[in-house]
Design an enzyme around this catalytic site. Sequence first.
Site, mmCIF file in Angstrom:
data_model
loop_
_atom_site.group_PDB
_atom_site.id
_atom_site.type_symbol
_atom_site.label_atom_id
_atom_site.label_comp_id
_atom_site.label_asym_id
_atom_site.label_seq_id
_atom_site.Cartn_x
_atom_site.Cartn_y
_atom_site.Cartn_z
ATOM 1 N N GLU A 1 -10.230 6.097 2.715
ATOM 2 C CA GLU A 1 -10.837 5.677 3.251
ATOM 3 C C GLU A 1 -11.297 6.648 4.689
ATOM 4 O O GLU A 1 -10.448 7.585 4.811
ATOM 5 C CB GLU A 1 -10.184 4.390 3.676
ATOM 6 C CG GLU A 1 -10.615 3.461 4.786
ATOM 7 C CD GLU A 1 -9.481 2.509 4.765
ATOM 8 O OE1 GLU A 1 -9.967 1.503 6.237
ATOM 9 O OE2 GLU A 1 -8.665 2.573 4.565
ATOM 10 N N GLU B 1 0.532 -1.027 -0.094
ATOM 11 C CA GLU B 1 -0.141 0.130 0.498
ATOM 12 C C GLU B 1 0.754 1.240 0.412
ATOM 13 O O GLU B 1 2.150 1.424 0.446
ATOM 14 C CB GLU B 1 -1.203 0.245 0.915
ATOM 15 C CG GLU B 1 -1.247 -1.776 1.459
ATOM 16 C CD GLU B 1 -2.419 -1.585 2.717
ATOM 17 O OE1 GLU B 1 -2.223 0.007 3.379
ATOM 18 O OE2 GLU B 1 -2.530 -2.937 3.352
#
Length: 407
Positions: A322, A211
């Site tokens: 998010e 990520e």
Amino acid sequence: MSQVISFFVLFLFVTCSVSPVFSSTTNSHLQPNQTFRPHEELHKLKILMKINKPSVKTIRSPDGDLIECVLAHQQPAFDHPQLKGKKPLDPPERPKGHNPRGTLSDNFQLWSMSGETCPEGTVPIRRTTESDLLRAGSFEKFGRKFTKPVQRDTSTGGHEHAVGYVSGEEYYGAKASINVWAPKVASQYEFSLSQMWVISGSFGDDLNTIEAGWQVSPELYGDNYPRFFTYWTSDAYQATGCYNLLCSGFVQTNNRIAIGAAISPTSDYNGGQFDISILVWKDPKHGNWWLEFGSGVLVGYWPSFLFTHLRDHAGMIQYGGEVVNSRTSGFHTPTQMGSGHFAGEGFGKASYFRNLQVVDWDNNLVPSSNLRVLADNPNCYDIQGGTNTAWGTFFYYGGPGRNSKCP
């Protein structure tokens, strides 16, 4: 098949958090804003000494961070048994269709505004402080995500997302340009991030992810600056992996970029826009996963031995935003995603990802075709995808959180 993919997407999202975790062991139980007890001091010092390596130079950033210039072969990654005594690898073969210029803006991060740089042969690492450990809630969980039960109802507290994703093929990397903002985060234990996920595994305990992106995380960093970050795990965020360089994992090779440091400039509503380009791809020769920033600037790599499924390839690529919604006092959080405005407002107002691409089996960088978009709660944060000649595959996303339609 679409239901299975949606479940996989939701699994990834609801298992990611940096909310406080309190260990059951006495020596590691820390309340926020609490000082260490005498018997915890030794443990604390061991952790700080393990993370904060000896440096040849210290640079003070305008935001208060201390950036340590650490010899490349002494960075935390080389504490790993398989890396001890070794040195960082040479640059790999780039994906075909990628034309890096190798340039980096001097004002990409706040610490570089001091005019100071780290010498060749060193890497800049943000110093971890006692306050950073205290905010984490426990020594064991510092710098890591932790798992939560899989749930479909994110409205009762948890995570909310607006993402685009591709799946169903073998992926050997991905690239995107990500619009950078400074969203307001309402609580120390909430965050707002925009990132790219490279994913493989069954979405059980063997989930592998790489990520990278930017995040605002008051718990991890102690402020509300958007910061460049990385993460990895090979067991669904259980015992492996960490943010940035907070464990033995990612090997940094660049002396100009500090992972975890604040990004500057950021975008302004109805004003100037700023985005960062991120490329992650698997080196065809050695199998390591490399990270490139901007126009061809190599940051470093994740060694292939860190992973199980990602030793081969990824099965899904995801891009998007998010937030953590803790529903303080029973209301939805006002924590913003992206710019804090909905996708429909478009350029200069809504946040975006543009020029989405993936790396195929033959190391070709190609457009992310068949992109699907998903928003957990479109009244709070939404997403709209599209394609054009300038931006290729792209989407706008984000939102304000709490509003009249998102109480």
